[in-house]
Design an enzyme around this catalytic site. Structure first.
Site, PDB file in Angstrom:
ATOM      1  CG  HIS A  80      -2.916   2.557  -1.743  1.00 43.35           C
ATOM      2  ND1 HIS A  80      -2.924   2.452  -0.376  1.00 43.35           N
ATOM      3  CD2 HIS A  80      -4.056   1.939  -2.161  1.00 43.35           C
ATOM      4  CE1 HIS A  80      -4.024   1.810   0.010  1.00 43.35           C
ATOM      5  NE2 HIS A  80      -4.727   1.496  -1.057  1.00 43.35           N
ATOM      6  CB  CYS A  82      -3.746   5.339 -21.663  1.00 46.32           C
ATOM      7  SG  CYS A  82      -2.191   6.218 -21.413  1.00 46.32           S
ATOM      8  CB  CYS A 136      -1.819   8.701 -18.573  1.00 42.36           C
ATOM      9  SG  CYS A 136      -3.264   9.125 -19.571  1.00 42.36           S
ATOM     10  CD  GLN A 147      -2.543  -1.118   2.690  1.00 39.89           C
ATOM     11  OE1 GLN A 147      -3.636  -0.590   2.850  1.00 39.89           O
ATOM     12  NE2 GLN A 147      -1.891  -1.723   3.682  1.00 39.89           N
ATOM     13  CG  ASN A 148       4.021   1.116   2.535  1.00 44.04           C
ATOM     14  OD1 ASN A 148       2.939   1.368   3.084  1.00 44.04           O
ATOM     15  ND2 ASN A 148       4.910   0.308   3.062  1.00 44.04           N
ATOM     16  CD  GLU A 182      -1.817  -0.877  16.415  1.00 44.46           C
ATOM     17  OE1 GLU A 182      -2.021  -0.452  17.555  1.00 44.46           O
ATOM     18  OE2 GLU A 182      -1.883  -0.180  15.395  1.00 44.46           O
ATOM     19  N   GLY A 221       2.907  -4.955   8.715  1.00 47.36           N
ATOM     20  CA  GLY A 221       2.871  -3.517   8.977  1.00 47.36           C
ATOM     21  C   GLY A 221       1.674  -2.794   8.404  1.00 47.36           C
ATOM     22  CB  THR A 222      -1.165  -3.161   6.654  1.00 50.60           C
ATOM     23  OG1 THR A 222      -2.349  -2.432   6.297  1.00 50.60           O
ATOM     24  CG2 THR A 222      -1.455  -4.650   6.609  1.00 50.60           C
ATOM     25  CB  SER A 223      -4.196  -0.459  10.538  1.00 44.19           C
ATOM     26  OG  SER A 223      -4.562   0.271   9.356  1.00 44.19           O
TER      27      SER A 223
END
Ligand code: APR
Length: 281
Positions: free
Chosen positions: A125, A136, A133, A107-108, A247, A200-202
């Site tokens: 992301h 396209c 673009c 996602q980084n 966490e 490392g992602t919530s």
């Protein structure tokens, strides 16, 4: 913790197609703040998150203004150009090199997996190191356009040299669709994998957070087919979902992941790689 690290190493060695999913947590040890952790950007400045939700509307309404704000305003994540990958990024590259990890879906937008040498990388992301673009989906390195000159001459937004579509940063804004090519390839990886290593992602932002759920659904279906005799157990790939995070997340509490190794990715992932290398000998 050591037992879980050894379990993860064995699960990785037994897997046929392992895929890693990463979030901002893997980059905090490179000095880049995450978003929702205790000192995250959104945690410390909720208005910034609200503003981020409006960014794409501005782009759609007035791409010239959006670009001018982009080129003159501060970067939320700080100086990314100077950021370097950390031991967590390099550990995933090691798992690719030994043939266990087949793909990293991140996602980084910080480009650190690319800088670390990830071979097969899907930037869900987008990336600050690229422009795209919106028509396209062709991607460009920023140097292709002289953005300051375009701004000085009042010629923003940059236009795609191939289809004349509007070019924006490759980073995907809230409300913007995930580029179709990346979305399709990520879904294919979720369908192919028999191990998902989530670092490392919530796991609260969709559609990315759906990927582990798709894999978990496959596990339930495989179990159901085996229990009902609809297919033989030996041809059903078992599926393992491992979290490495500071966490617990909804994936933990909802039982989507098989187990959570709590701690820093920059410390845990290299230990997993070390055990993998020992067991491979
Ligand atoms: N090691 C392990 N976990 C860590 C570390 C670390 N060194 N540092 C932080 N974490 C954990 C945090 O506790 C948190 O649970 O990583 C998680 C990061 O979660 P978020 O800050 O929500 O980041 P992410 O999941 O990547 O956010 C998803 O939200 O704002 C959007 O587009 C942005 O891509 C981002 C998306």
């Amino acid at each position: 913790m050591q037992k879980l690290i050894e379990r993860a190493a064995r699960d990785l060695l037994n897997s046929k197609y392992a895929v890693a999913l990463t979030g901002a947590g893997i980059s905090t040890e490179s000095g880049i703040p995450d978003f929702r952790g205790p000192s995250g950007i959104w945690t410390k400045n909720p208005e910034a998150e609200t503003k981020a939700y409006r960014s794409y509307e501005t782009f759609l309404h007035d791409p010239k203004k959006w670009w001018e704000e982009r080129l003159t305003g501060p970067n939320l994540l700080g100086d990314l150009a100077g950021a370097a990958p950390n031991a967590g990024h390099y550990a995933l590259v090691e798992l690719e090199k030994v043939g266990i990890l087949k793909c990293v879906i991140t996602q980084n937008i910080d480009g650190l997996h690319e800088k670390a040498g990830a071979a097969k990388l899907l930037e869900y992301h987008g990336s600050v190191l690229k422009l795209r673009c919106v028509h396209c989906t062709l991607r460009f390195r920023p140097g292709v356009f002289d953005l300051d000159k375009l701004m000085a001459e009042g010629k923003l937004p940059p236009r795609c040299p191939f289809c004349q579509g509007i070019v924006k940063t490759d980073t995907v804004a809230f409300g913007e669709s995930i580029p179709q090519d990346v979305a399709d390839m990520s879904l294919e990886e979720a369908w192919k994998c028999d191990l998902m290593l989530i670092c490392g992602t919530s796991a609260v932002v969709y559609p990315f957070a759906n990927l582990p759920r798709i894999v978990r659904q496959r596990k339930y279906e495989n179990q159901w087919k085996t229990e009902t005799g609809l297919s033989r157990a030996e041809n059903q790939s078992s599926v393992t979902i491992i979290e490495v995070n500071a966490e617990p997340t909804p994936l933990t509490t909802e039982g989507i992941s098989d187990y959570l190794i709590t701690g820093k990715t920059g410390e845990i992932l290299p230990q997993i790689v070390e055990v993998v290398k020992k067991l491979r000998k």
